[in-house]
Design an enzyme around this catalytic site. Sequence first.
Site, mmCIF file in Angstrom:
data_model
loop_
_atom_site.group_PDB
_atom_site.id
_atom_site.type_symbol
_atom_site.label_atom_id
_atom_site.label_comp_id
_atom_site.label_asym_id
_atom_site.label_seq_id
_atom_site.Cartn_x
_atom_site.Cartn_y
_atom_site.Cartn_z
ATOM 1 N N CYS A 201 7.945 -7.722 5.304
ATOM 2 C CA CYS A 201 7.970 -8.376 6.770
ATOM 3 C C CYS A 201 7.866 -9.697 5.951
ATOM 4 O O CYS A 201 8.833 -10.759 5.879
ATOM 5 C CB CYS A 201 6.873 -8.100 7.606
ATOM 6 N N ARG B 181 0.692 -1.188 0.044
ATOM 7 C CA ARG B 181 0.271 -0.044 -0.084
ATOM 8 C C ARG B 181 1.030 1.203 0.163
ATOM 9 O O ARG B 181 0.851 2.475 -0.158
ATOM 10 C CB ARG B 181 -0.986 0.145 1.248
ATOM 11 N N HIS C 192 6.862 -9.908 14.957
ATOM 12 C CA HIS C 192 6.065 -8.078 14.515
ATOM 13 C C HIS C 192 6.066 -7.822 15.571
ATOM 14 O O HIS C 192 5.409 -8.800 16.754
ATOM 15 C CB HIS C 192 4.781 -8.489 14.006
#
Length: 166
Positions: free
Chosen positions: A107, A54, A131
Amino acid sequence: LCNLEIPTVFGLAAETVLSAAEKCHPDVILCVGLAAGRDAVTPERIAVNIRDARIPDNAGSQPQGAYVVPDGPAAYFSTLPVRDMIAAMKEAGVPASLSNTAGTFVCNDLMYGLLDHLARTGQTIPAGFIHIPATPAQACDRPTPSMAPGTVAKGLEAALKTLIMK
């Protein structure tokens, strides 16, 4: 112990980790990245074969619907003991929970690329991704969950101890 900073760049992140692994021959590979908006330390269960950004990565790339590995499987599961790591972090007093997706940004790209390489080369090195939440300083100008760096470190230490004991 091989500790390195991974570039937030599609493709290059996995290349960096794999290059370091060739040199230091690790017993386990644990990658860590920021997930602003999360309120717990979250080991990732699954990496998917998709790049769908995004926002651009740090090299300006913003792939939309591209495969991480064109001939790769749809997904890979972490080969780390994610549930045991979560239990250890919770026992240490650190908020932790399972995440079923590493997302579709760098990631995930890193985790998928790493696990794909290990699978294709027959290597059995346990590998995966965790994370971590934003720090209070990172979250100060917007309403988002955060976690003190010392708490994150305590959680990662508990997770690493779990890996050493396996």
